[in-house]
Enzyme design. Sequence first.
Site, short mmCIF file in Angstrom:
data_model
loop_
_atom_site.label_atom_id
_atom_site.label_comp_id
_atom_site.label_asym_id
_atom_site.label_seq_id
_atom_site.Cartn_x
_atom_site.Cartn_y
_atom_site.Cartn_z
N THR A 185 0.85 -1.19 0.00
CA THR A 185 0.00 0.00 0.00
C THR A 185 0.89 1.24 0.00
O THR A 185 1.90 1.29 0.71
CB THR A 185 -1.01 0.00 1.17
N GLU A 186 0.54 2.21 -0.84
CA GLU A 186 1.48 3.30 -1.12
C GLU A 186 1.70 4.23 0.07
O GLU A 186 2.66 5.00 0.08
CB GLU A 186 1.06 4.10 -2.36
N ASN A 187 0.82 4.17 1.08
CA ASN A 187 1.10 4.98 2.26
C ASN A 187 2.21 4.39 3.13
O ASN A 187 2.55 4.98 4.15
CB ASN A 187 -0.18 5.24 3.07
N GLY A 188 2.78 3.24 2.72
CA GLY A 188 4.02 2.83 3.37
C GLY A 188 4.08 1.47 4.01
O GLY A 188 4.62 1.33 5.12
N SER A 240 8.18 4.29 -0.43
CA SER A 240 7.06 3.54 -0.99
C SER A 240 6.88 3.84 -2.48
O SER A 240 6.69 2.93 -3.29
CB SER A 240 5.78 3.89 -0.22
#
Lengths: 218, 218, 227, 227
Positions: free
Chosen positions: B47-50, B89
């Site tokens: 997930t791109e938030n990390g 990320s």
Amino acid sequence: MTNKDIQELIAKRAAAELKPNSVVNLGIGIPTLIAKYVEPGSVFFHTENGMLGVEELTSEEDLDPSLVNAGKLPISEGIGASYFNSAESFAMIRGGHVNVAILGALQVDQEGYIANWAIPGKNIMGVGGAMDLLSGAGKVIVTTNHTSKNSESKIVAKCSYPITSLRKVDVIITELAVFKIEDGKLVLKELMPGVSLDEVKEKTEASFEISEEIIVLR
Amino acid sequence: MTNKDIQELIAKRAAAELKPNSVVNLGIGIPTLIAKYVEPGSVFFHTENGMLGVEELTSEEDLDPSLVNAGKLPISEGIGASYFNSAESFAMIRGGHVNVAILGALQVDQEGYIANWAIPGKNIMGVGGAMDLLSGAGKVIVTTNHTSKNSESKIVAKCSYPITSLRKVDVIITELAVFKIEDGKLVLKELMPGVSLDEVKEKTEASFEISEEIIVLR
Amino acid sequence: MQKQMKPEEAIQKIQSGHTLMVGGFGLVGAPLTLIDELTRHDVNQLTVISNNLGEAGKGLGILLRQGKIKKAIGSYFTSNREVGDFYNQGKLEIQLMPQGTMSESIRAGGAGIGGYFTKTSAGTELAKGKETREINGELYVLENPLKANVALVKAAKADTLGNLVYYKTARNFNPLMATAADFVIAEVDEIVEAGELSPEEIVTPHLFVDAIVQSQLILSKEGVVSK
Amino acid sequence: MQKQMKPEEAIQKIQSGHTLMVGGFGLVGAPLTLIDELTRHDVNQLTVISNNLGEAGKGLGILLRQGKIKKAIGSYFTSNREVGDFYNQGKLEIQLMPQGTMSESIRAGGAGIGGYFTKTSAGTELAKGKETREINGELYVLENPLKANVALVKAAKADTLGNLVYYKTARNFNPLMATAADFVIAEVDEIVEAGELSPEEIVTPHLFVDAIVQSQLILSKEGVVSK
């Protein structure tokens, strides 16, 4: 004085430049001698291979072959130390988060340009972190013998060796004197113990101004 | 079928696209439904938030308000999961380390361009990670209802909404059909259960070729 | 060096006209105590770099209502519908960035990078007016670094020197923003003695942190609550 | 997915003409077992990206003597005087980079950045032939990303998925190189089960790692020794 004495003298004077709590990167050579003249914990030493919180190795028993400074010399880990990769380390340097860099020099000139990575006519084989430190450090202090082994002045009118950066240095400390670069000019600020102004003039190729408040160290 | 049924149908088919051990980023909307159709541990959700190693939250008791996916929905932590900052990320995404991105769409066109971030005439207020995912993911799968709420085809001849990237998508999965983009052309590969070719032709604005080995799902 | 401060003391560093970075992905990892303090601090004409502008009347959304924000730089303002209203009334400037470009630009700001080329947004409306260049047959956009006067970040723990560790997906933009501002205020849930954090696990080394503030508001299952 | 391999198996990924990244700052954090294996692997015309080229007849220095290296990209070759000899005899190409530029270029390679502007080296011999640009009154140089076919990195521990943690200053270039090659081989001192590393302490997430090799040679106080 032996060369070792000279280097220790320069290192001790350089240590006095460091303000409490500043983050300081020490180059190879004379700069590595500085840490022992600083009260432990009063400043934070950064090494570009990826650590903040470098301390002197005090016992051979504690030697860890995977814990080294930029000169590949063994060090130890201070309280509150941290590790990071090379890109993060140079992001700190380039991004202006390291307050002071102390570097050796082949030449420094009267405008403040430094040459410390390549000698003309020899293969250029190593630069390390020198250019990055010049680009990013808040204050650059040069520690160097005043003259080369051939008794040539290392404080020159204009660098004949390739310069390390367009950024100029701030302070030059030798066994004879302390200079600062002020408004693009080299200014003699201090004479080291037992050194005469005449001796500095004689051994310095660069033109320099003399501070009105020159300090004579004893 | 209710819209919920349609979305689950699409999600289930999309799950079948995922090869074992691949690293998969799931967008907001239908893509968030896909994880439950995948055997736990067989693929790794990013997930791109990390975070790498996203798993479905199975119990409200385990809900941690500081553990969310890109849609700000609560998730849980799989075995071998790791956390990283937003730049790291997106370095994974932009640098080509995420194998598959599954995204929703406002429109996809017959050349494979996608529009999924802005509607003309409305303020452009959000883009999130959509453009980065298009730039960097190894394979881009679009999961979308075949038609909009106004019964207009979302598989269009040419996107009239602003496109998300110059990069084209690879697979389009709707409740009616599965298309792939092959040599820059839209090719119908599968009909979903109970769907006729005529229905797909009728509800698709885009021109498309029909695969010689079309699969009719049951 | 004493970095521990009260929120009201630390927030004095923020002046009218400043550019602020504020960490968090929505409310997750947002410095809620500092944002709350900022609503009571008399400043205006702020430029705020943050992924979102809170929600309507919550978090940074309060500052928006107070008219303190001149410009917002972020990737996703849709979660606060008042952002669009303020924009339409000419009360707010907006700079929308892809999330990866925003995070990379903040990193670049902290790392002394003068600009960088990315494929992200090339050929789209968000690249309009930007320099582009073909590199190895693909189109790239030149993006600029982002810097701020003050950054408000949230971490799980600080030691007294200012070393920081984060918690799960509350990490997000915080470690980046901690590198890219002249003055960095870290709001943390716990302050420990120097030496208590493992040197290998420290994410933000202390040289990036100027002030440490103990959190008073936290995100719970029930929303934002006092500790 | 089984990532654990024997050194001789993993090293087969390296072919003549490949570009390799090799971690380590001198011998500290260098993948000694993999380098040793490479001395027995029949390849040539390699481009090696590594801070140094070992020492004379040690580490990468052996590969140099074997004539396997066509080009070396690094920041400091002075520690192996044979590098200069090979260069003067026209047997070796050299690309010298400032250390920070080298590490940033590797990061850029891994992060999909097409190029970036840095002040480092601007106005010096190392910037000759490079595009420069004035940004906010200062001169910057455009630098390109670095990528490789195979990266050989050293970590302290891996879990079976390939997540990595490092040890002290043996970290150096390793986490960066792990992001910037098509195939990444991690040499580690210890392999643990997935789930045994703390999610917060993992430095290299497993998506970057293709193969895990148990170290057989390690750096001790007495130098390089068999485990």
